[in-house]
Design a protein around this motif. Structure first.
Motif, short mmCIF file in Angstrom:
data_model
loop_
_atom_site.label_atom_id
_atom_site.label_comp_id
_atom_site.label_asym_id
_atom_site.label_seq_id
_atom_site.Cartn_x
_atom_site.Cartn_y
_atom_site.Cartn_z
N ILE A 65 53.41 92.71 43.25
CA ILE A 65 54.22 92.68 44.47
C ILE A 65 53.43 92.16 45.67
N SER A 66 52.28 91.54 45.39
CA SER A 66 51.38 91.12 46.47
C SER A 66 52.03 90.17 47.46
N ALA A 67 52.95 89.34 46.99
CA ALA A 67 53.58 88.35 47.87
C ALA A 67 54.87 88.86 48.49
N ASP A 68 55.25 90.10 48.17
CA ASP A 68 56.53 90.63 48.65
C ASP A 68 56.43 91.13 50.08
N ALA A 69 57.53 90.98 50.82
CA ALA A 69 57.62 91.54 52.16
C ALA A 69 57.65 93.07 52.06
N THR A 70 57.37 93.73 53.18
CA THR A 70 57.30 95.19 53.20
C THR A 70 58.59 95.83 52.69
N TYR A 71 59.74 95.33 53.12
CA TYR A 71 60.99 95.96 52.71
C TYR A 71 61.21 95.84 51.20
N ARG A 72 60.72 94.76 50.60
CA ARG A 72 60.83 94.62 49.14
C ARG A 72 59.91 95.60 48.43
N ARG A 73 58.74 95.84 48.98
CA ARG A 73 57.83 96.82 48.39
C ARG A 73 58.44 98.21 48.48
N ALA A 74 59.09 98.50 49.60
CA ALA A 74 59.75 99.80 49.74
C ALA A 74 60.88 99.93 48.72
N ARG A 75 61.67 98.89 48.56
CA ARG A 75 62.78 98.95 47.61
C ARG A 75 62.29 98.98 46.16
#
Length: 230
Positions: A65-75
């Motif tokens: 998930i290194s390239a994911d935005a914060t909201y995607r990491r939360a989801r």
């Protein structure tokens, strides 16, 4: 469940983490220890993608998930209980909890476990969060994080600044969340006694680098003195 590999993290031009690698197996508590200012909070913020720049890998459930935005990491299943709690004082207890549900996969709702572990919150859902004591606000911050239905809970010094008679209660709740919900927890903590009671594994940070890690049973007094004594 959650693993970091050669994670570097920056605020502007300043590098805060240096090649940090660690892992928290599913359903365990990993205690992150070290003196103030060594990068523990930055580590949690980096896992959520909240620093200016990063390199290296953050892997959750086998997915990078290194390239994911914060909201995607939360989801994806990561929730955060920040240092200082950061509840919204003008929102009611209900509104603060439901705010955490924006990261949930389903409809926003108060988690089923909240009435069991935080009865005071359920009895006062329409009170503003700002009138709560420090310990009650910490309960609210935890309930808000649980509303996202997380797999991993990041907790930044959850007993700091709380009245002594409530500290043990918060500690017991953290252990209970791990045992009953199977939550994987990264616990940033200065209280070594609590870390030894709650965690299965530890990571010690010094100047943004991992200087010791392993099973909590292998955390020696020598290591604690060397890296945590002032």
């Amino acid at each position: 469940m959650l693993s970091l590999s050669n994670l570097n993290s920056f605020y502007g031009r300043s590098q805060a983490l240096h090649d940090v690698s660690m892992s928290a197996p599913s359903g365990t508590i990993l205690a992150v220890l070290g003196r103030n200012g060594v990068g523990k909070t930055t580590l949690l913020r980096s896992i959520l993608g909240l620093t200016d720049r990063q390199s290296g890998d953050v892997v959750l459930d086998g997915q990078n998930i290194s390239a994911d935005a914060t909201y995607r990491r939360a989801r994806a299943g990561i929730a955060y209980v920040p240092q200082g709690r950061m509840i919204i004082p003008d929102f009611t207890i209900r509104e603060n909890i439901l705010m955490g549900g924006f990261a949930a996969q389903g409809p926003r709702a108060i988690p089923e476990i909240v009435p069991k572990i935080f009865p005071y919150l359920m009895e006062n859902l329409d009170r503003p969060g700002g009138v709560l004591s420090g310990g009650q606000q910490q309960q609210l911050a935890i309930a808000r994080a649980l509303a996202s239905g997380p797999k991993v809970l990041l907790m930044d010094e959850p007993t700091e600044g709380i009245q002594p008679n409530i500290v043990e209660q918060i500690e017991d709740i953290i252990i209970r969340l791990n045992a009953e919900l199977g939550l994987t927890i990264l616990l940033v903590e200065q209280n070594v006694k609590f870390a030894r009671r709650a965690a299965q594994n530890f990571t010690m940070l010094e100047n943004g680098r991992v200087v010791a890690d392993g099973a909590i049973a292998d955390l020696t007094e020598e290591t604690v003195t060397k890296h945590m004594a002032i």
